[in-house]
Design a protein around this motif. Structure first.
Motif, PDB file in Angstrom:
ATOM      1  N   TRP A 282      -1.754  -4.953   9.230  1.00  0.00           N
ATOM      2  CA  TRP A 282      -1.746  -3.507   9.503  1.00  0.00           C
ATOM      3  C   TRP A 282      -0.471  -2.854   8.955  1.00  0.00           C
ATOM      4  N   ALA A 283       0.674  -3.501   9.179  1.00  0.00           N
ATOM      5  CA  ALA A 283       1.954  -2.935   8.745  1.00  0.00           C
ATOM      6  C   ALA A 283       2.037  -2.858   7.221  1.00  0.00           C
ATOM      7  N   VAL A 287       2.003   0.699   4.642  1.00  0.00           N
ATOM      8  CA  VAL A 287       2.998   1.132   3.646  1.00  0.00           C
ATOM      9  C   VAL A 287       2.398   1.180   2.250  1.00  0.00           C
ATOM     10  N   GLY A 288       1.057   1.039   2.143  1.00  0.00           N
ATOM     11  CA  GLY A 288       0.378   1.247   0.874  1.00  0.00           C
ATOM     12  C   GLY A 288       0.013   0.016   0.090  1.00  0.00           C
ATOM     13  N   VAL A 292      -5.768  -7.208  -0.384  1.00  0.00           N
ATOM     14  CA  VAL A 292      -5.803  -8.620  -0.789  1.00  0.00           C
ATOM     15  C   VAL A 292      -4.415  -9.252  -0.726  1.00  0.00           C
ATOM     16  N   PRO A 293      -3.407  -8.710  -1.436  1.00  0.00           N
ATOM     17  CA  PRO A 293      -2.061  -9.298  -1.281  1.00  0.00           C
ATOM     18  C   PRO A 293      -1.521  -9.119   0.134  1.00  0.00           C
ATOM     19  N   ALA A 294      -1.928  -8.026   0.809  1.00  0.00           N
ATOM     20  CA  ALA A 294      -1.480  -7.834   2.192  1.00  0.00           C
ATOM     21  C   ALA A 294      -2.004  -8.951   3.090  1.00  0.00           C
ATOM     22  N   GLU A 295      -3.268  -9.346   2.869  1.00  0.00           N
ATOM     23  CA  GLU A 295      -3.849 -10.427   3.671  1.00  0.00           C
ATOM     24  C   GLU A 295      -3.135 -11.744   3.400  1.00  0.00           C
ATOM     25  N   ILE A 296      -2.804 -11.994   2.135  1.00  0.00           N
ATOM     26  CA  ILE A 296      -2.098 -13.240   1.797  1.00  0.00           C
ATOM     27  C   ILE A 296      -0.729 -13.283   2.465  1.00  0.00           C
ATOM     28  N   LEU A 297       0.013 -12.167   2.385  1.00  0.00           N
ATOM     29  CA  LEU A 297       1.340 -12.124   3.009  1.00  0.00           C
ATOM     30  C   LEU A 297       1.246 -12.163   4.532  1.00  0.00           C
TER      31      LEU A 297
END
Length: 401
Positions: A282-283, A287-288, A292-297
């Motif tokens: 979510w965070a 921030v945009g 896909v990369p958000a899920e990995i991180l």
């Protein structure tokens, strides 16, 4: 490093001391101490008054103090008619429980009585503990506050009473079979036959050594005698929130000793990792960042969360087999491989076996969970083949005084 002092206050080799005491006393009283200098003279006086007239004994203090407790013991021991030994530990490995195990290893008698150094455990009960064990042919005799004739009167305040009763209820609920016949598993006052102790199996953490003994190496025959918990003679209780957390960690370690229990706990820890994962996702998206990369991180937040919990709750006693950076890397690799493996598995179940997407996803989750648990235990927390035993022993010797 552990220093040993006799009643004369001289540093001695354990083998020399064993040669000096050709006929050990009938009972060894093991007293773990931490800054109890104000209680020592009173405790030794009570032992002198209560025990020698009825039962030959020796007293072994295992001391983790930062004050002058060892010196006070040395001076007070000069007036005692029985041998008094001080084992001073520079590093309190295992806390009070670890101190008791050190004392048990040094004991020279058939019976070992464990008691606190604050005079809340009456030494006058020592002969009865041993006599009861002999009459009942028991291996463990527990001084209980919770049977007829016993009392917890010395517990200061309603808070400590509530904590004590709550801890007793929790432990008996978690170990109904192992603690059968023990009404007071939180007692720090008990007698045990030296022949019934397998010190190598004990992994103490904190101050509840009776629980450790009862669960890991419980004697077949256990009995109890009532006792009245006394008021502390001097000083303050060492109980704290930190000790409470250590107690809970100890409970988890004992409860997850079997592979099935560890797998269940591993699953619960993994499920708890969804929270930091979702919060991180979510965070990052807020921030945009693309999902896909958000899920990995975000998955790495869950991995870190799970690693901390399994390190401190599930595999605390196996961390010496590998260095921490090696363990971190392997856990992260296994956790992220789970994501990579899950999608092909789902495709296999759907296309090859004709399963629905939901059932295929559920089966893939279960399959990868089992593989991740087995992989984590085998590849991260078990000794390396061939040199694992020597490596673990070497690191343990480096960390243990």
């Amino acid at each position: 490093m552990t220093h040993e002092y006799t009643a004369r206050g001289e540093l001695n080799d354990p083998a020399v001391r064993g040669a000096e005491i050709a006929e050990p006393g009938a009972v060894t009283i093991v007293v773990p101490t931490y800054n109890e200098s104000a209680n020592i003279r009173q405790l030794l006086h009570q032992i002198t008054e209560s025990v020698p007239s009825r039962l030959p004994c020796e007293v072994v203090f295992v001391d983790d103090s930062t004050d002058d407790t060892p010196e006070v013991i040395h001076e007070a021991a000069k007036d005692c008619p029985f041998p008094v030994t001080v084992l001073h530990r520079e590093e309190p490995v295992g806390g009070l429980g670890g101190a008791v195990v050190e004392g048990m290893k040094a004991a020279g008698s058939d019976w070992i009585v464990v008691m606190d150094g604050d005079c809340q455990h009456p030494p006058s009960l020592v002969p009865e503990l041993v006599a009861t064990g002999e009459r009942a042919n028991a291996g463990l005799v527990v001084a209980s506050r919770y049977i007829k004739g016993g009392s917890r009167a010395g517990l200061a305040g309603s808070y400590r009473v509530a904590v004590s009763r709550g801890a007793t209820w929790l432990t008996k609920s978690l170990f109904p079979r192992k603690l059968r016949g023990i009404s007071d598993p939180m007692s720090g006052f008990f007698a045990i036959r030296r022949a019934d102790i397998t010190a190598e199996t004990l992994k103490p953490l904190g101050y509840k050594i009776l629980l450790e003994l009862a669960v890991r190496s419980r004697p077949r025959q256990v009995t109890e005698v009532p006792f009245v918990f006394q008021d502390r003679f001097a000083g303050e209780s060492k109980s704290s929130a930190q000790e409470g957390f250590r107690f809970l960690r100890h409970l988890v370690g004992l409860r997850t000793a079997s592979p099935i229990a560890r797998m269940v706990a591993f699953g619960l820890i993994g499920a708890s990792g969804f929270l930091p994962n979702l919060v991180g996702l979510w965070a990052l998206m807020a921030v945009g960042m693309h999902y896909v990369p958000a899920e990995i991180l975000a998955n790495q937040f869950g991995v870190a969360w799970n690693f901390v919990l399994i390190e401190h709750l599930l595999f605390r006693d196996r961390r010496a087999h590998r260095r921490w950076w090696d363990r971190v890397g392997r856990v992260a690799l296994l956790a992220n491989a789970d994501l990579v493996l899950r999608i092909p598995l789902i495709a296999l179940f759907v296309n090859r076996f004709g399963m629905g997407a939901v059932s295929a996803t559920a089966l893939a989750l279960v399959t990868t969970f089992v593989l991740r648990f087995v992989g984590t235990e085998a590849l991260v927390y078990l000794p390396r083949r061939g040199r694992g035993r020597s490596t673990a022993a070497r690191r343990a010797s480096e960390e243990t005084p």
